[in-house]
Write an enzyme that holds these catalytic residues in place. Sequence first.
Site, PDB file in Angstrom:
ATOM      1  N   HIS A 108     -11.611   6.570   0.085  1.00  0.00           N
ATOM      2  CA  HIS A 108     -10.930   5.559   0.911  1.00  0.00           C
ATOM      3  C   HIS A 108     -11.583   4.187   0.701  1.00  0.00           C
ATOM      4  CE1 HIS A 108      -9.272   3.387   4.292  1.00  0.00           C
ATOM      5  NE2 HIS A 108      -8.349   4.336   4.387  1.00  0.00           N
ATOM      6  N   GLU A 161      -3.190   3.196  -1.624  1.00  0.00           N
ATOM      7  CA  GLU A 161      -3.292   2.344  -0.453  1.00  0.00           C
ATOM      8  C   GLU A 161      -3.756   0.946  -0.852  1.00  0.00           C
ATOM      9  OE1 GLU A 161      -4.039   4.751   3.339  1.00  0.00           O
ATOM     10  OE2 GLU A 161      -5.949   4.664   2.298  1.00  0.00           O
TER      11      GLU A 161
HETATM   12  P1  PGA Z   1      -3.196   1.551   8.355  1.00  0.00           P
HETATM   13  O1  PGA Z   1      -4.358   2.378   7.589  1.00  0.00           O
HETATM   14  O2  PGA Z   1      -2.039   2.506   8.524  1.00  0.00           O
HETATM   15  O3  PGA Z   1      -3.811   1.136   9.651  1.00  0.00           O
HETATM   16  O4  PGA Z   1      -2.834   0.403   7.479  1.00  0.00           O
HETATM   17  C1  PGA Z   1      -4.041   3.235   6.525  1.00  0.00           C
HETATM   18  C2  PGA Z   1      -5.286   3.869   5.964  1.00  0.00           C
HETATM   19  O5  PGA Z   1      -6.316   3.189   5.815  1.00  0.00           O
HETATM   20  O6  PGA Z   1      -5.285   5.078   5.645  1.00  0.00           O
END
Ligand code: PGA
Length: 230
Positions: free
Chosen positions: A88, A157
């Site tokens: 992440h 992401e």
């Molecule tokens: P968010 O976070 O939905 O608050 O943008 C997503 C994540 O970091 O997995």
Amino acid sequence: MIYAANFKTNHTRATTKAYIEALKEKLLTKKPEDKVYIFPPATALDSYAGDFTIGTQNAYPTQNGAYTGEIGVEQLTEFGIKTILIGHSERREHLSESQEKVAEKFTFFKEQGFEIIYCIGEPLEIREQGIEAVMQYLLAQFDGIDITYDNLIVAYEPIWAIGTGRSATVEEISSTHRALKKAINNKPLLYGGSAKPANIKEISSIDGVDGVLVGSASLDAGNFSEMFLA
Ligand code: PGA
């Protein structure tokens, strides 16, 4: 579709329990082919049973040992947890996890047979350089990662879309997922970054999106379930 809730450093053991109770009711009417995952903080991990999977947001690549402040496989096995988030951007950024460390963790948990949700994503300055720069940046995040691993789910992401309320556009998600799907041999691919009830229909209808990893909008059980009941 996969709907994964990443609580990050939110919720306690007590509120996670209440959340799961509330969610269970909603899960009765979810589509059978949809899968729901919950990643609570480590102190709220437990043996929950139901039509969902509990995973850990992080763990140290060890069975047990002298790693102050960390949890290993022994602590996860107590609760039957076999799913982990790795890579992440918040861990890469705030916890200084290098690609080498991330890859080491991946290899360890792969050898343990864990299901791995492996996260990749680019910062805004790379996105602004266009899709070629984005792909080069993203593919470098597969260094040392076995993308043929059976139990692998990838989550794309974009860092600039995480927690900002501004998700990537349909075009940005669609072109990136198209290129990524080729690179990862069609493994399941999630989108993450400000996914919420208001945009879930649009995001889930994009080709190459197999699910969403949700932070802020997952913190309330009602809100999160609106996404898979949509
Ligand atoms: P968010 O976070 O939905 O608050 O943008 C997503 C994540 O970091 O997995």
